[in-house]
Design an enzyme around this catalytic site. Structure first.
Site, PDB file in Angstrom:
ATOM      1  N   ALA A  44      -5.117   7.362  -3.718  1.00 26.35           N
ATOM      2  CA  ALA A  44      -3.640   7.212  -4.485  1.00 26.35           C
ATOM      3  C   ALA A  44      -3.351   5.266  -4.667  1.00 26.35           C
ATOM      4  O   ALA A  44      -3.423   4.743  -3.733  1.00 26.35           O
ATOM      5  CB  ALA A  44      -2.687   7.273  -3.181  1.00 26.35           C
ATOM      6  N   SER A  72       0.775  -1.346   0.082  1.00 20.80           N
ATOM      7  CA  SER A  72      -0.145   0.049  -0.204  1.00 20.80           C
ATOM      8  C   SER A  72       0.493   1.327  -0.043  1.00 20.80           C
ATOM      9  O   SER A  72       1.959   0.985  -0.327  1.00 20.80           O
ATOM     10  CB  SER A  72      -1.192   0.004   1.131  1.00 20.80           C
ATOM     11  OG  SER A  72      -2.084   0.986   1.069  1.00 20.80           O
ATOM     12  N   ASN A  73       0.396   2.473  -0.265  1.00 19.48           N
ATOM     13  CA  ASN A  73       0.774   3.796   0.442  1.00 19.48           C
ATOM     14  C   ASN A  73       0.670   4.559   1.919  1.00 19.48           C
ATOM     15  O   ASN A  73      -0.922   3.914   2.019  1.00 19.48           O
ATOM     16  CB  ASN A  73       0.928   4.370  -1.231  1.00 19.48           C
ATOM     17  CG  ASN A  73      -0.389   4.718  -0.994  1.00 19.48           C
ATOM     18  OD1 ASN A  73      -1.259   6.186  -0.870  1.00 19.48           O
ATOM     19  ND2 ASN A  73      -1.044   4.215  -2.328  1.00 19.48           N
ATOM     20  N   HIS A  74       1.554   5.838   1.898  1.00 15.63           N
ATOM     21  CA  HIS A  74       0.835   6.599   3.038  1.00 15.63           C
ATOM     22  C   HIS A  74      -0.128   7.414   2.603  1.00 15.63           C
ATOM     23  O   HIS A  74      -0.318   8.182   4.497  1.00 15.63           O
ATOM     24  CB  HIS A  74       2.373   7.229   3.338  1.00 15.63           C
ATOM     25  CG  HIS A  74       3.414   6.605   3.441  1.00 15.63           C
ATOM     26  ND1 HIS A  74       3.182   5.681   5.052  1.00 15.63           N
ATOM     27  CD2 HIS A  74       4.748   6.814   3.308  1.00 15.63           C
ATOM     28  CE1 HIS A  74       4.923   5.290   5.202  1.00 15.63           C
ATOM     29  NE2 HIS A  74       5.435   5.857   4.181  1.00 15.63           N
ATOM     30  N   SER A  75      -1.109   7.388   1.676  1.00 15.26           N
ATOM     31  CA  SER A  75      -1.949   8.466   2.228  1.00 15.26           C
ATOM     32  C   SER A  75      -2.916   7.862   3.316  1.00 15.26           C
ATOM     33  O   SER A  75      -3.450   7.054   3.608  1.00 15.26           O
ATOM     34  CB  SER A  75      -3.337   7.666   0.599  1.00 15.26           C
ATOM     35  OG  SER A  75      -4.552   8.244   0.636  1.00 15.26           O
TER      36      SER A  75
END
Ligand code: CTP
Ligand code: CA
Length: 225
Positions: free
Chosen positions: A100, A33-36
């Site tokens: 994101a 995943s990502n930091h959104s």
């Protein structure tokens, strides 16, 4: 304060907002995943709702509460987000793609937890569908399409090429390197980029950036159709 003074200039408009990250499963306990955090997209959904629009929010997994009076559709993966957005898109007047979306997902999702072994490991990835590009290619007459571009370098150049390649009407470009912008903050510093040029906005709250995006949409005249 904002609620009390709310304008009702988007009454009757159907707006689809996407927000948050997506999660791409590796096995039953792990994902990519990502930091959104979803704050920017949720701010757009909230601002549009306050201005009278009929808002649908397709959201990846986030910790924040959805704004009231929006139709929340929760998804996990890029594939699920694509499915919902593509299904809903034809009836929307405007689509704001703040999510994101993961660009890659594991080719194979293991059914059992992967056990560690000696030495390193490799996960093979494949591309997810570019939802914004699909929407740009299937845009209906008069529909307004807004994408975001999060960059760590060459902000304007990269954002302009996203505007072109995805057939968007507007790209909201933000640099992770700018103070006051980025993941999890309540403020943002963005540049609005369209086919005529660019407009750099000062440091604003995400709520203010959201209103600026909606103002821009109105200015574009797509609403008159
Ligand atoms: N986007 C999308 N579907 C994807 C990837 C991105 O709809 N699979 C959308 C995002 O929601 C955003 C815009 O495309 O509105 C730009 O996302 P960004 O990650 O900045 O750009 P990419 O085109 O994915 O390129 P890169 O990550 O390589 O910079
Ligand atoms: Ca990306």
């Amino acid at each position: 304060q904002q609620e009390i003074g709310a304008r009702h200039d988007l009454v009757g408009k159907k707006i689809l907002v996407t927000a948050g990250p997506t999660r791409e499963a590796i096995d039953p306990v792990r994902f990519i995943s990502n930091h959104s955090t979803g704050k920017m997209g949720y701010a757009v959904a909230r601002a549009a709702m306050l201005r009278g629009a009929q808002v649908t929010l397709v959201s990846g997994p986030v910790e924040i509460a959805p704004p009231p009076f929006v139709n929340l559709i929760s998804v996990i993966s890029a594939e699920q987000m694509a499915e919902e957005v593509i299904r809903l898109a034809p009836k929307m007047d405007a689509i704001v793609k703040a999510a994101a979306v993961a660009d890659y997902r594991p080719i194979k999702v293991e059914n059992e937890k992967i056990k560690k072994q000696e030495g390193g490991a490799t996960i093979e990835l494949e591309r997810t569908q570019d939802i914004l590009r699909y929407l740009g290619e299937h845009k209906r007459e008069g529909q307004f399409l807004c994408g975001f571009a999060m960059e760590t370098r060459d902000l304007l150049e990269n954002a302009k090429s996203k505007l072109e390649s995805k057939h968007a009407d507007l790209i909201v470009a933000n640099s992770l390197r700018t103070a006051g912008a980025g993941f999890g903050t309540d403020t943002n510093v963005v540049t609005l980029i369209d086919h005529r040029g660019q407009r750099e906005l000062p440091l604003m709250t995400k709520a203010q950036v959201a209103d600026a995006i909606l103002d821009y949409m109105k200015e574009c005249g797509v609403w008159i159709l």
